[in-house]
Design an enzyme around this catalytic site. Structure first.
Site, PDB file in Angstrom:
ATOM      1  N   ASP A 204       0.857  -1.187   0.000  1.00 49.35           N
ATOM      2  CA  ASP A 204       0.000   0.000   0.000  1.00 49.35           C
ATOM      3  C   ASP A 204       0.894   1.238   0.000  1.00 49.35           C
ATOM      4  O   ASP A 204       2.123   1.115  -0.045  1.00 49.35           O
ATOM      5  CB  ASP A 204      -0.919  -0.005   1.236  1.00 49.35           C
ATOM      6  CG  ASP A 204      -0.153   0.177   2.543  1.00 49.35           C
ATOM      7  OD1 ASP A 204       1.092   0.287   2.513  1.00 49.35           O
ATOM      8  OD2 ASP A 204      -0.807   0.224   3.596  1.00 49.35           O
ATOM      9  N   ASP A 206       1.440   4.764   2.323  1.00 51.00           N
ATOM     10  CA  ASP A 206       1.074   5.355   3.607  1.00 51.00           C
ATOM     11  C   ASP A 206       1.480   6.822   3.652  1.00 51.00           C
ATOM     12  O   ASP A 206       2.613   7.161   3.321  1.00 51.00           O
ATOM     13  CB  ASP A 206       1.795   4.612   4.749  1.00 51.00           C
ATOM     14  CG  ASP A 206       1.578   3.112   4.690  1.00 51.00           C
ATOM     15  OD1 ASP A 206       0.485   2.664   5.054  1.00 51.00           O
ATOM     16  OD2 ASP A 206       2.501   2.377   4.261  1.00 51.00           O
ATOM     17  N   ASP A 316      -3.277   4.411   2.818  1.00 49.32           N
ATOM     18  CA  ASP A 316      -3.624   4.764   4.202  1.00 49.32           C
ATOM     19  C   ASP A 316      -3.238   6.206   4.467  1.00 49.32           C
ATOM     20  O   ASP A 316      -2.112   6.617   4.199  1.00 49.32           O
ATOM     21  CB  ASP A 316      -2.859   3.869   5.201  1.00 49.32           C
ATOM     22  CG  ASP A 316      -3.532   2.524   5.407  1.00 49.32           C
ATOM     23  OD1 ASP A 316      -4.569   2.276   4.777  1.00 49.32           O
ATOM     24  OD2 ASP A 316      -3.014   1.729   6.206  1.00 49.32           O
TER      25      ASP A 316
HETATM   26  N1  DCP Z   1       2.041   0.088  11.662  1.00 50.95           N
HETATM   27  C1  DCP Z   1       2.124  -0.452  12.913  1.00 50.95           C
HETATM   28  N2  DCP Z   1       1.104  -1.198  13.395  1.00 50.95           N
HETATM   29  C2  DCP Z   1       0.021  -1.442  12.647  1.00 50.95           C
HETATM   30  C3  DCP Z   1      -0.083  -0.918  11.368  1.00 50.95           C
HETATM   31  C4  DCP Z   1       0.959  -0.150  10.889  1.00 50.95           C
HETATM   32  O1  DCP Z   1       3.110  -0.252  13.600  1.00 50.95           O
HETATM   33  N3  DCP Z   1      -0.969  -2.198  13.145  1.00 50.95           N
HETATM   34  C5  DCP Z   1       3.129   0.926  11.158  1.00 50.95           C
HETATM   35  C6  DCP Z   1       4.373   0.175  10.817  1.00 50.95           C
HETATM   36  C7  DCP Z   1       4.336   0.069   9.333  1.00 50.95           C
HETATM   37  C8  DCP Z   1       3.564   1.283   8.920  1.00 50.95           C
HETATM   38  O2  DCP Z   1       2.702   1.576   9.987  1.00 50.95           O
HETATM   39  O3  DCP Z   1       5.593   0.052   8.750  1.00 50.95           O
HETATM   40  C9  DCP Z   1       2.795   1.077   7.677  1.00 50.95           C
HETATM   41  O4  DCP Z   1       2.107  -0.164   7.712  1.00 50.95           O
HETATM   42  P1  DCP Z   1       2.122  -1.137   6.478  1.00 50.95           P
HETATM   43  O5  DCP Z   1       1.315  -2.319   6.847  1.00 50.95           O
HETATM   44  O6  DCP Z   1       1.731  -0.399   5.255  1.00 50.95           O
HETATM   45  O7  DCP Z   1       3.664  -1.607   6.402  1.00 50.95           O
HETATM   46  P2  DCP Z   1       4.822  -1.202   5.431  1.00 50.95           P
HETATM   47  O8  DCP Z   1       4.525   0.083   4.748  1.00 50.95           O
HETATM   48  O9  DCP Z   1       6.053  -1.261   6.245  1.00 50.95           O
HETATM   49  O10 DCP Z   1       4.866  -2.388   4.410  1.00 50.95           O
HETATM   50  P3  DCP Z   1       4.298  -2.476   2.915  1.00 50.95           P
HETATM   51  O11 DCP Z   1       5.454  -2.099   2.053  1.00 50.95           O
HETATM   52  O12 DCP Z   1       3.892  -3.886   2.736  1.00 50.95           O
HETATM   53  O13 DCP Z   1       3.148  -1.527   2.787  1.00 50.95           O
HETATM   54 MG    MG Z   2       2.768   0.389   3.615  1.00 57.14          MG
END
Ligand code: DCP
Ligand code: MG
Length: 392
Positions: A204, A206, A316
């Protein structure tokens, strides 16, 4: 002599937030297996086992070279018997029989397919599997009652499960920038999540939105969302209070300021044109851009795959008051394990509670202010780790 060269002395500190973890991973053969086992444990709702596998994988990701013998693991943290068995199996046989068996199991594949639907968690997937549903196609045919998120998840399943590229993230960034600028001039947006850590793709995109004047960000999310909606950019959106989402996050949350902290889960409609515009806007600096070739290649591919001139992308959005911005930025940049380890370090080593809103000192009984991520690391007694090195 070879024996001695073999036993390189490896040592890493035990919390992931004490280590620099870049995207360069010398041990992916091990970490892929451990990550698959972690993912499986999480889908089985066994979070403890999931974290143990994730911590072990993160230790191996932080090593400066590939592990070639079990002896090198001596003294490394977070490698329990189970993880060592997986590593030994790979060293001796080239693959982990447990990871392979999991990868091929009917249950793992069913859980993976069903939890791959936006709006479907481990518990729902398990319930459906017990009803005999093992695939997205079976779910479509089942006539099961689905909520609004799950309906959107099914509708855009293929797009959502296709990785988002950096070019697409930038194009979405341009759109969010326009939305924010037209509803509240002076508001600022930051790309967070995996893209801020330098990842080339993500599941996604963010964003964190704030305004330099405290309080001006109040009520911003609904305005941004209706602007985006009116321009036809949203295929789905659900706006929520963050307090509800982070209820298991720990005690350090000032209820009054929390009320203003909102999050929007959305699915964007990104047209090929919008992506092209974002690329063209970048053109003058493209020669300095190492991925520019790849981006154009990808764009062409999407073009001639061409069932439709657009794709759905999970986005998000989070709005934070400027007083909490540093905490929100740190909390939304990840990785998830890095965040978990920061909170564990704060609690166990410093008697502090960290959330994406605040840092509370349980001994001094007061909140510690911070205007930057650097200040938060300093409060925690940690060396500053930049985003690109938080890929634990
Ligand atoms: N986050 C968190 N706890 C959650 C949701 C999110 O700590 N329940 C934080 C850590 C993540 C960030 O928000 O790095 C964004 O969530 P993502 O699930 O989008 O994770 P990433 O961006 O790191 O991975 P991706 O590349 O798969 O989107
Ligand atoms: Mg993400």
């Amino acid at each position: 002599q070879t024996e001695e060269a073999d036993v390189m002395l490896l040592s890493v500190p035990s919390y992931a937030c004490q280590r620099k973890t870049t995207l360069q991973n010398h041990n992916s053969v091990f970490t892929d297996a451990l990550t698959l086992l972690a993912e499986n444990a999480e889908m089985e709702d066994e979070d403890g086992r999931g974290v143990a596998f994730r911590r072990a994988a993160a230790v191996l990701k932080a090593l400066p070279k590939a592990v070639t013998s079990m002896k090198q693991l001596n003294g490394l943290p977070c490698l329990g018997d189970h993880c060592q068995r997986v590593i030994r199996d790979i060293l001796e046989n080239g693959i982990s029989s447990e990871a392979e068996a999991t990868r091929q199991s009917e249950r793992y594949n069913a859980l993976k397919a069903l939890t791959g639907i936006f709006g479907v968690g481990a518990k729902t997937a398990d319930r459906w599997i017990r009803d005999g549903i093992r695939s997205v196609a079976m779910l479509r045919d089942s006539g099961h009652a689905l909520n609004r998120a799950q309906l959107a998840g099914l509708q855009y399943y293929d797009d959502i499960n296709q990785p988002v590229t950096r070019a697409e993230a930038d194009a979405i960034g341009d759109i969010v920038e326009r939305a924010v600028a037209s509803v509240l001039p002076g508001a600022q947006i930051s790309l967070t999540g995996g893209f801020r850590r330098g990842k080339l793709t993500g599941h996604d995109v963010d964003f964190l939105i704030t305004h330099p004047e405290e309080g001006r960000e109040e009520g911003l999310m609904p305005k941004v969302v209706s602007w985006l909606d009116s321009q036809g950019f949203l295929l789905y959106q659900k706006t929520m209070r963050n307090s509800y989402l982070e209820s298991k996050d720990g005690p350090a949350r000032p209820p009054s300021s929390m009320d203003r902290f909102e999050r929007c889960f959305s699915i964007f409609k990104l047209t090929t044109e919008q992506k092209q515009e974002a690329l063209t806007a970048e053109a003058p600096t493209e020669s300095q851009h190492p991925e520019s070739q790849m981006k154009c290649g990808e764009l062409k591919e999407t073009g001639h795959a061409g069932h439709k001139p657009w794709r759905a992308v999970r986005v998000d959005l989070v709005v934070s008051p400027i007083s909490q911005f540093a905490f929100a930025l740190l909390g939304w940049t990840g990785s998830k394990l890095f965040e978990r380890e920061l909170r564990r370090w704060a609690g166990y080593e410093k008697a502090m509670s960290l959330s994406s809103h605040a840092l509370y000192d349980n001994v001094q009984k007061r909140y510690l202010r911070a205007a930057s991520e650097q200040e938060i690391f300093a409060h925690l007694g940690l060396e500053y780790i930049p985003p690109a090195e938080r890929n634990a």
